[in-house]
Write a protein that holds these residues in place. Structure first.
Motif, short mmCIF file in Angstrom:
data_model
loop_
_atom_site.label_atom_id
_atom_site.label_comp_id
_atom_site.label_asym_id
_atom_site.label_seq_id
_atom_site.Cartn_x
_atom_site.Cartn_y
_atom_site.Cartn_z
N UNK A 146 0.83 -1.21 0.00
CA UNK A 146 0.00 0.00 0.00
C UNK A 146 0.87 1.26 0.00
N UNK A 147 1.95 1.22 0.74
CA UNK A 147 2.91 2.34 0.76
C UNK A 147 4.24 1.82 1.25
N UNK A 148 5.31 2.54 0.89
CA UNK A 148 6.64 2.20 1.35
C UNK A 148 7.38 3.48 1.69
N UNK A 149 8.16 3.42 2.75
CA UNK A 149 8.84 4.62 3.24
C UNK A 149 9.97 4.20 4.17
N UNK A 150 10.87 5.13 4.45
CA UNK A 150 11.98 4.88 5.36
C UNK A 150 11.63 5.39 6.75
N UNK A 151 12.02 4.63 7.77
CA UNK A 151 11.83 5.00 9.18
C UNK A 151 13.20 5.06 9.83
N UNK A 152 13.46 6.07 10.67
CA UNK A 152 14.72 6.07 11.41
C UNK A 152 14.86 4.78 12.21
N UNK A 153 16.02 4.19 12.17
CA UNK A 153 16.27 2.91 12.80
C UNK A 153 15.84 2.92 14.27
N UNK A 154 16.10 4.02 14.96
CA UNK A 154 15.76 4.12 16.38
C UNK A 154 14.27 4.22 16.65
N UNK A 155 13.47 4.50 15.64
CA UNK A 155 12.01 4.66 15.81
C UNK A 155 11.23 3.39 15.48
N UNK A 162 3.14 -6.95 11.23
CA UNK A 162 2.06 -7.91 11.37
C UNK A 162 2.42 -9.37 11.28
N UNK A 163 3.51 -9.71 10.60
CA UNK A 163 3.89 -11.11 10.45
C UNK A 163 4.91 -11.49 11.53
N UNK A 164 4.68 -12.64 12.16
CA UNK A 164 5.49 -13.06 13.31
C UNK A 164 6.98 -13.13 13.00
N UNK A 165 7.35 -13.69 11.85
CA UNK A 165 8.78 -13.83 11.55
C UNK A 165 9.43 -12.47 11.29
N UNK A 166 8.69 -11.55 10.69
CA UNK A 166 9.23 -10.22 10.45
C UNK A 166 9.42 -9.50 11.78
N UNK A 167 8.44 -9.62 12.67
CA UNK A 167 8.55 -9.04 14.01
C UNK A 167 9.78 -9.60 14.72
N UNK A 168 9.95 -10.92 14.68
CA UNK A 168 11.11 -11.55 15.32
C UNK A 168 12.41 -11.10 14.65
N UNK A 169 12.40 -10.97 13.33
CA UNK A 169 13.59 -10.52 12.61
C UNK A 169 13.96 -9.09 12.97
N UNK A 170 12.97 -8.22 13.07
CA UNK A 170 13.22 -6.82 13.47
C UNK A 170 13.81 -6.78 14.87
N UNK A 171 13.26 -7.57 15.79
CA UNK A 171 13.79 -7.62 17.16
C UNK A 171 15.25 -8.09 17.15
N UNK A 172 15.55 -9.09 16.33
CA UNK A 172 16.91 -9.61 16.25
C UNK A 172 17.86 -8.54 15.70
N UNK A 173 17.42 -7.82 14.70
CA UNK A 173 18.24 -6.75 14.10
C UNK A 173 18.49 -5.63 15.11
#
Length: 183
Positions: A146-155, A162-173
């Motif tokens: 629907x849209x794509x944009x950049x977010x400051x890493x700290x934010x 919404x997807x469990x593996x992406x959430x877990x991947x973001x936490x790991x990063x």
């Protein structure tokens, strides 16, 4: 070991090779046909995820246009296709979803996931790649984004994904600051 209640093999009642109803549990990961001897293993489907940072240290995120998890944040990516490498898939998916061209990729890690599509649980193995683009000048939401944009890493808030593996991947990063090399 019994096929777990949530395992997709429980839905397969007939042999995909001969059509026999004598398609029984072989072990916790496969079914075997007593008529023709065919054994079917249900293995996870490969999917790719791109972690793209810009020169300002912001991460590219996408908002999902479709279910599952419609309206939540995601990282660019998707399923690999037959005869395609994971690197080719991440390049294709980023182009399809954002219009951007990847010039460099580096494998980071993998996480299992269950992706429910059309009421069917697709077990995946999500392969995360740190990816570099030439420019983000032509950034445009396409395909199932629907849209794509950049977010400051700290934010970044993992709960916005919404997807469990992406959430877990973001936490790991976030917790493994040395994971990203930014080439």
């Amino acid at each position: 070991m019994n096929i777990k209640r949530g395992h997709p093999l429980r839905l397969f009642r007939f042999c995909p090779k001969c059509g026999s109803a004598r398609f029984i549990e072989n072990n916790g990961h496969s079914k075997r046909c007593e008529s023709c001897g065919f054994t079917y293993y249900f293995n996870p489907r490969a999917a790719v995820v791109a972690v793209i940072l810009n020169d300002e240290g912001e991460i590219l995120v996408c908002r999902r246009a479709k279910d599952p998890a419609k309206g939540t944040l995601d990282l660019p990516g998707g399923f690999t296709e037959s005869y395609e490498t994971a690197e080719e898939a991440v390049n294709r998916e980023v182009k399809e979803e954002t219009g951007l061209d990847i010039v460099q990729t580096r494998y980071l890690f993998s996480l299992p996931n269950v992706y429910t599509y059309s009421g069917f649980d697709v077990h995946t193995m999500d392969l995360f790649f740190e990816s570099r683009v030439v420019s983000s000048e032509n950034l445009e939401a396409r395909d199932d984004v629907a849209e794509c944009f950049f977010i400051p890493f700290g934010d970044i808030n993992p709960e916005d994904f919404g997807l469990a593996s992406i959430r877990a991947g973001i936490k790991k990063i976030i917790t493994s600051k040395d994971l990203l090399q930014c080439f």
